[in-house]
Design a protein around this motif. Structure first.
Motif, PDB file in Angstrom:
ATOM      1  N   ALA A  27       0.822  -1.220   0.000  1.00 20.72           N
ATOM      2  CA  ALA A  27       0.000   0.000   0.000  1.00 20.72           C
ATOM      3  C   ALA A  27       0.851   1.263   0.000  1.00 20.72           C
ATOM      4  CB  ALA A  27      -0.933  -0.006   1.219  1.00 20.72           C
ATOM      5  N   LEU A  28       2.127   1.162   0.480  1.00 24.77           N
ATOM      6  CA  LEU A  28       3.028   2.315   0.504  1.00 24.77           C
ATOM      7  C   LEU A  28       4.367   1.889  -0.086  1.00 24.77           C
ATOM      8  CD1 LEU A  28       3.522   5.260   1.327  1.00 24.77           C
ATOM      9  CD2 LEU A  28       4.307   4.436   3.553  1.00 24.77           C
ATOM     10  N   PRO A  29       4.549   2.002  -1.385  1.00 26.60           N
ATOM     11  CA  PRO A  29       5.829   1.627  -2.003  1.00 26.60           C
ATOM     12  C   PRO A  29       6.970   2.502  -1.476  1.00 26.60           C
ATOM     13  CG  PRO A  29       4.098   1.819  -3.654  1.00 26.60           C
ATOM     14  CD  PRO A  29       3.540   2.383  -2.389  1.00 26.60           C
ATOM     15  N   GLN A  30       8.181   1.945  -1.486  1.00 25.53           N
ATOM     16  CA  GLN A  30       9.332   2.683  -0.972  1.00 25.53           C
ATOM     17  C   GLN A  30       9.662   3.896  -1.830  1.00 25.53           C
ATOM     18  OE1 GLN A  30      12.604  -0.026  -0.584  1.00 25.53           O
ATOM     19  NE2 GLN A  30      11.637  -1.227   1.063  1.00 25.53           N
ATOM     20  N   GLN A  31       9.332   3.842  -3.120  1.00 26.39           N
ATOM     21  CA  GLN A  31       9.633   4.978  -3.987  1.00 26.39           C
ATOM     22  C   GLN A  31       8.848   6.221  -3.584  1.00 26.39           C
ATOM     23  OE1 GLN A  31       8.985   1.973  -4.840  1.00 26.39           O
ATOM     24  NE2 GLN A  31      10.488   1.174  -6.311  1.00 26.39           N
ATOM     25  N   PHE A  32       7.693   6.044  -2.920  1.00 27.40           N
ATOM     26  CA  PHE A  32       6.882   7.189  -2.513  1.00 27.40           C
ATOM     27  C   PHE A  32       7.559   7.998  -1.397  1.00 27.40           C
ATOM     28  CE2 PHE A  32       4.220   5.751  -5.462  1.00 27.40           C
ATOM     29  CZ  PHE A  32       2.875   5.565  -5.229  1.00 27.40           C
ATOM     30  N   THR A  33       8.371   7.347  -0.570  1.00 27.17           N
ATOM     31  CA  THR A  33       8.922   8.006   0.623  1.00 27.17           C
ATOM     32  C   THR A  33      10.354   8.488   0.451  1.00 27.17           C
ATOM     33  OG1 THR A  33       9.630   5.866   1.515  1.00 27.17           O
ATOM     34  CG2 THR A  33       7.434   6.652   2.136  1.00 27.17           C
ATOM     35  N   LYS A  34      10.950   8.328  -0.736  1.00 24.58           N
ATOM     36  CA  LYS A  34      12.343   8.746  -0.923  1.00 24.58           C
ATOM     37  C   LYS A  34      12.497  10.253  -0.740  1.00 24.58           C
ATOM     38  CE  LYS A  34      14.152   5.022  -3.821  1.00 24.58           C
ATOM     39  NZ  LYS A  34      14.743   4.655  -5.138  1.00 24.58           N
ATOM     40  N   ARG A  35      11.674  11.038  -1.413  1.00 23.56           N
ATOM     41  CA  ARG A  35      11.765  12.507  -1.279  1.00 23.56           C
ATOM     42  C   ARG A  35      11.423  12.947   0.135  1.00 23.56           C
ATOM     43  NH1 ARG A  35       8.486  16.026  -3.705  1.00 23.56           N
ATOM     44  NH2 ARG A  35      10.010  17.681  -3.342  1.00 23.56           N
ATOM     45  N   LEU A  36      10.458  12.235   0.768  1.00 26.91           N
ATOM     46  CA  LEU A  36      10.074  12.605   2.128  1.00 26.91           C
ATOM     47  C   LEU A  36      11.230  12.375   3.108  1.00 26.91           C
ATOM     48  CD1 LEU A  36       7.790  13.577   3.984  1.00 26.91           C
ATOM     49  CD2 LEU A  36       7.135  11.187   4.288  1.00 26.91           C
ATOM     50  N   LYS A  37      11.942  11.254   2.980  1.00 25.53           N
ATOM     51  CA  LYS A  37      13.077  10.985   3.860  1.00 25.53           C
ATOM     52  C   LYS A  37      14.188  11.996   3.640  1.00 25.53           C
ATOM     53  CE  LYS A  37      12.213   5.992   4.176  1.00 25.53           C
ATOM     54  NZ  LYS A  37      12.728   4.639   3.856  1.00 25.53           N
ATOM     55  N   PHE A  38      14.443  12.342   2.368  1.00 26.18           N
ATOM     56  CA  PHE A  38      15.471  13.340   2.082  1.00 26.18           C
ATOM     57  C   PHE A  38      15.100  14.700   2.678  1.00 26.18           C
ATOM     58  CE2 PHE A  38      18.908  15.259  -0.080  1.00 26.18           C
ATOM     59  CZ  PHE A  38      18.462  16.464  -0.614  1.00 26.18           C
ATOM     60  N   ALA A  39      13.826  15.093   2.564  1.00 20.89           N
ATOM     61  CA  ALA A  39      13.386  16.367   3.130  1.00 20.89           C
ATOM     62  C   ALA A  39      13.478  16.357   4.660  1.00 20.89           C
ATOM     63  CB  ALA A  39      11.957  16.678   2.692  1.00 20.89           C
ATOM     64  N   ALA A  40      13.133  15.219   5.297  1.00 20.21           N
ATOM     65  CA  ALA A  40      13.250  15.133   6.753  1.00 20.21           C
ATOM     66  C   ALA A  40      14.700  15.250   7.195  1.00 20.21           C
ATOM     67  CB  ALA A  40      12.650  13.811   7.244  1.00 20.21           C
ATOM     68  N   LEU A  41      15.627  14.654   6.434  1.00 18.52           N
ATOM     69  CA  LEU A  41      17.050  14.788   6.749  1.00 18.52           C
ATOM     70  C   LEU A  41      17.501  16.239   6.642  1.00 18.52           C
ATOM     71  CD1 LEU A  41      19.763  13.435   7.392  1.00 18.52           C
ATOM     72  CD2 LEU A  41      20.076  13.071   4.933  1.00 18.52           C
ATOM     73  N   LEU A  42      16.998  16.956   5.641  1.00 17.04           N
ATOM     74  CA  LEU A  42      17.343  18.376   5.510  1.00 17.04           C
ATOM     75  C   LEU A  42      16.816  19.189   6.690  1.00 17.04           C
ATOM     76  CD1 LEU A  42      16.810  19.103   1.706  1.00 17.04           C
ATOM     77  CD2 LEU A  42      18.949  18.770   2.933  1.00 17.04           C
ATOM     78  N   VAL A  43      15.641  18.840   7.221  1.00 11.76           N
ATOM     79  CA  VAL A  43      15.107  19.554   8.393  1.00 11.76           C
ATOM     80  C   VAL A  43      16.014  19.354   9.598  1.00 11.76           C
ATOM     81  CG1 VAL A  43      13.186  19.629  10.018  1.00 11.76           C
ATOM     82  CG2 VAL A  43      12.730  19.509   7.590  1.00 11.76           C
ATOM     83  N   VAL A  44      16.483  18.109   9.795  1.00 14.48           N
ATOM     84  CA  VAL A  44      17.400  17.847  10.921  1.00 14.48           C
ATOM     85  C   VAL A  44      18.690  18.642  10.766  1.00 14.48           C
ATOM     86  CG1 VAL A  44      18.721  16.058  12.108  1.00 14.48           C
ATOM     87  CG2 VAL A  44      16.401  15.570  11.340  1.00 14.48           C
ATOM     88  N   ILE A  45      19.241  18.662   9.549  1.00 19.27           N
ATOM     89  CA  ILE A  45      20.471  19.426   9.304  1.00 19.27           C
ATOM     90  C   ILE A  45      20.230  20.914   9.542  1.00 19.27           C
ATOM     91  CG2 ILE A  45      22.147  20.065   7.537  1.00 19.27           C
ATOM     92  CD1 ILE A  45      21.776  17.297   6.312  1.00 19.27           C
ATOM     93  N   ALA A  46      19.071  21.410   9.116  1.00 13.30           N
ATOM     94  CA  ALA A  46      18.755  22.826   9.323  1.00 13.30           C
ATOM     95  C   ALA A  46      18.661  23.160  10.807  1.00 13.30           C
ATOM     96  CB  ALA A  46      17.450  23.188   8.616  1.00 13.30           C
ATOM     97  N   CYS A  47      18.068  22.265  11.607  1.00 11.76           N
ATOM     98  CA  CYS A  47      17.988  22.502  13.054  1.00 11.76           C
ATOM     99  C   CYS A  47      19.379  22.552  13.677  1.00 11.76           C
ATOM    100  CB  CYS A  47      17.148  21.405  13.714  1.00 11.76           C
ATOM    101  SG  CYS A  47      15.400  21.427  13.267  1.00 11.76           S
ATOM    102  N   VAL A  48      20.263  21.638  13.254  1.00 10.44           N
ATOM    103  CA  VAL A  48      21.629  21.630  13.796  1.00 10.44           C
ATOM    104  C   VAL A  48      22.366  22.902  13.412  1.00 10.44           C
ATOM    105  CG1 VAL A  48      23.842  20.424  13.728  1.00 10.44           C
ATOM    106  CG2 VAL A  48      21.718  19.115  13.847  1.00 10.44           C
ATOM    107  N   LEU A  49      22.257  23.322  12.151  1.00 11.33           N
ATOM    108  CA  LEU A  49      22.931  24.548  11.715  1.00 11.33           C
ATOM    109  C   LEU A  49      22.387  25.774  12.443  1.00 11.33           C
ATOM    110  CD1 LEU A  49      23.212  23.925   7.854  1.00 11.33           C
ATOM    111  CD2 LEU A  49      25.010  23.759   9.577  1.00 11.33           C
TER     112      LEU A  49
END
Length: 703
Positions: free
Chosen positions: A121-143
């Motif tokens: 119901a949730l293919p892995q290809q659907f969440t690739k951009r979401l995981k990348f965006a979440a990683l950018l949020v974490v990096i932004a918080c650290v910076l």
């Protein structure tokens, strides 16, 4: 029916993909907005709410470019055909009308429908951009956190803010003759900070900082000075011939307030805050404050310390003292030990450690080491820790027979048994190379048995069970005793106190006796494993705990000598009490003057001014005296009382605002001490009134 289920799943995948794309764009916009907002806030002083505007712009732009809501069912089918070969590139059949399919397509449709059920119901290809965006949020918080930390540590020399002390200060009212002002604050050398300028009179500087005032006026002035704490005058000198530029310098060491006087006209009150330099903070991680090294342990202590200071640590040392001997023959020797870490960089935090090798201090069993750590900061301030004690167990004193024959010793044989086990273990180690392995193991096992028997003898004091009980009960197994309740109770119940309820020992003695049994358990384990050398430390520790218990069992009665006065026989049993009178003590105590009386009167006057804004001469004098007391408070705590002093000035000059009276009252309430709480009757509740009415009517009926 199957076709409708397949179409429903494809539509659900379409909605999921659209939602995940929008969420990924939102997270990406939040990351970019967080970084830009932090830079704009700390670099240019913009409001933090600008980050919301950045988020809306970035999220709107990404959504307009990608347009995830325009994802069609054909795009979903194309994705499924590429990602899942088992669909055989026939997923488009699911979105076609059933009437438009031929027989071959209908057969293929049933096969595709079955294969589609295996698609998650949730293919892995659907969440690739979401995981990348979440990683950018974490990096932004650290910076953002790093930017904020660098900003606050920059003090006066950071590129983010040239003068942090001037931020978040309220607007100031200056005299009309002043065109501009420049206050240059030069922190003392121990801070390691560079000087910075500000355009406000309010000062927030480090202790010992040099402050330079440069005041430019729009007209020619005769004289200018600064009135510090309403007591000290600091004159300013003219820096040009037109007498429109005036300068002065002063080193600030105490908080307070000041005013600017231009040709006799005074300005508002400006506060002076002083940042005190704190003492170095020393945290000792290891060892504990009291460390005892038992026999068999390495005579070394690992010292781990963390040093912190506001502006930097310059030095740290270990001040140690070794005590040798006992009684009047004790001797002391002092040592100064340096850490291996160099303090030349004067960092704010150091993690240092030192391995203290006790034999290097010429320490022997029975000696004690007392030490503390002393640290010094850039301001030559020193601080030290509490004293730590390290002692080495004296095995010779522990094996001594002194005190065993003392009459107050009530358990000499138990102590001798543990001592004998230690002596036998040492003798066995000496003879290990001269006897066979079987004899060595047999003697080790015998010592373990002796240790067990000694442990069981001490376990009786705690109500423990005897481990030498019989297996089974033949009498109870007989048929005639099957229903004998007394025999069953006698066989399976205890007739003595258990370990937790034994009351013939104090709790502290019981805990120490439990610790002794634990050490005996450990010693017995090593002896059973044919390791008498490893069991010796536990035997020594058990003996030390037992000797301590022996000393606690002693009772000491101090010898006193009292010589009563001689008895007069002629007055004995006469009952004459004529010369025994009640002692009377009379003393005139003059009540001390209440130094808060003026402030209390001022509160009453301020309350009256709320209704009748008229001051007579006596009320004005009282408020002037109250102003002097508030000024003394403001000289030490300007942040609390300076606003009230300014409000009192306006009130006496009859230029006060509507909120000035409330400000003065609040400051006076803070300066007054809290009164003593006196007993007072409790308030009457509604239930009490009902009860009183009940008893009143009851008395009326009885009459």
């Amino acid at each position: 029916m199957a076709e409708r289920e397949g179409l429903h799943k494809i539509k659900k995948l379409q909605q999921t993909w659209i939602g995940y794309q929008l969420l990924a764009d939102a997270l990406l916009g939040a990351a970019i907005a967080l970084i830009l907002g932090s830079l704009m806030h700390y670099l240019f002083g913009w409001s933090v709410w600008i980050a919301i505007l950045f988020f809306l712009i970035v999220f709107g732009g990404l959504s307009a470019i990608r347009r995830p809501w325009q994802i069609t069912l054909h795009a979903i089918c194309g994705f499924l055909n590429i990602s899942y070969p088992e669909l055989e590139e026939s997923s488009d059949l699911l979105i076609k009308s059933e009437n438009s399919l031929n027989i071959l397509e209908q057969l293929q449709l049933s096969k595709v429908e079955y294969a589609l059920q295996q698609v998650p119901a949730l293919p892995q290809q659907f969440t690739k951009r979401l995981k990348f965006a979440a990683l950018l949020v974490v990096i932004a918080c650290v910076l953002s956190f790093i930017v904020a930390k660098v900003h606050w540590q920059s003090a006066g020399n950071s590129f983010f803010s040239s003068n942090p002390s001037s931020k978040n200060t309220p607007p100031e009212n200056i005299l009309p003759q002043i065109e501009s002002v420049n206050v240059k604050i030069t922190p003392p050398g121990y801070t390691g900070k560079s000087s910075y300028d500000q355009d406000k009179f309010t000062i927030n500087a480090e202790e010992g900082a040099e402050v330079s005032w440069t005041i430019n006026t729009n007209v020619t002035i005769k004289n200018v000075w600064l009135l510090l704490n309403e007591k000290e005058k600091l004159p300013l000198t003219a820096a040009n011939d037109d007498k429109t530029k005036w300068i002065a310098k002063k080193t600030i060491t105490q908080p307070g307030f000041y005013q600017v006087s231009i040709d006799g006209k005074l300005s508002d009150l400006y506060q002076i805050q002083v940042i005190k330099d704190g003492l170095p903070i020393i945290r000792v991680k290891t060892p504990k404050q009291y460390t005892h090294i038992d026999a068999g342990e390495k005579p070394k202590v690992n010292l781990m310390v963390t040093l912190n200071d506001d502006y930097g640590v310059t030095d740290a040392q270990i001040m140690a003292t070794v005590a040798k001997g006992s009684g009047e023959a004790v001797k002391f020797k002092e040592y100064k030990i340096n850490f291996a870490t160099s303090f030349q960089q004067h960092n704010r935090q150091y993690d240092v450690q030192k391995l203290l090798d006790l034999p290097s201090f010429d320490m022997e069993p029975g000696d004690e080491l007392y030490f503390y750590i002393q640290a010094q900061d850039n301001h030559q301030q020193k601080s030290r820790t509490d004293v730590f004690i390290v002692s080495i167990q004296d095995t010779a004193q522990l094996l001594s027979m002194d005190g065993i024959v003392n009459g107050s010793n009530i358990k000499p044989e138990f102590f001798r048994s543990e001592r004998q086990i230690i002596l036998d273990s040492q003798q066995l180690l000496k003879e290990k190379d001269t006897i066979s392995a079987e004899a060595f193991n047999k003697r080790c096992n015998d010592l373990g048995t002796d240790q067990k028997m000694l442990r069981l003898r001490y376990g009786k004091f705690l109500g423990e069970e005897d481990e030498s009980g019989k297996e089974g009960n033949d009498e109870l197994a007989k048929v005639e005793n099957f229903s004998n309740a007394e025999m069953i109770q006698e066989a399976y119940t205890d007739k003595h106190d258990n370990a937790e309820d034994a009351s013939y020992l104090e709790p502290a003695i019981k805990e120490q006796l439990k610790a002794t049994l634990t050490e005996m358990w450990k010693a017995e384990l090593q002896l059973r494993m044919y390791k008498p050398a490893d069991g010796l430390p536990f035997e020594y520790k058990a003996l030390r705990l037992l000797k301590d218990l022996q000393q606690k069992s002693r009772a000491y009665v101090a010898k006193t000598s009292y010589n009563p006065p001689p008895i007069k026989i002629e007055k004995r049993l006469s009952g004459d009490l004529s010369k025994i009178i009640q002692p009377v003590s009379q003393q005139n105590i003059k009540a001390s003057a209440d130094r808060y009386e003026t402030l209390k009167k001022a509160v009453a006057i301020l309350d009256q001014l709320k209704y009748t804004p008229v001051l007579n001469s006596n009320d004005k004098l009282t408020l002037e005296l109250a102003e002097q007391q508030l000024s003394e408070k403001a000289s030490t705590e300007p942040g609390i009382y300076l606003q009230a002093v300014s409000a009192m000035h306006r009130l006496l000059a009859k230029t006060n605002k509507t909120t000035d009276i409330a400000i003065i009252e609040k400051a006076i309430q803070k300066s007054l001490p809290q009164g003593n709480i006196t007993p007072s009757p409790s308030k009457t509740t509604a239930d009490m009134g009902l009860a009183q009415g009940y008893y009143k009517n009851l008395n009326h009926l009885n009459r």
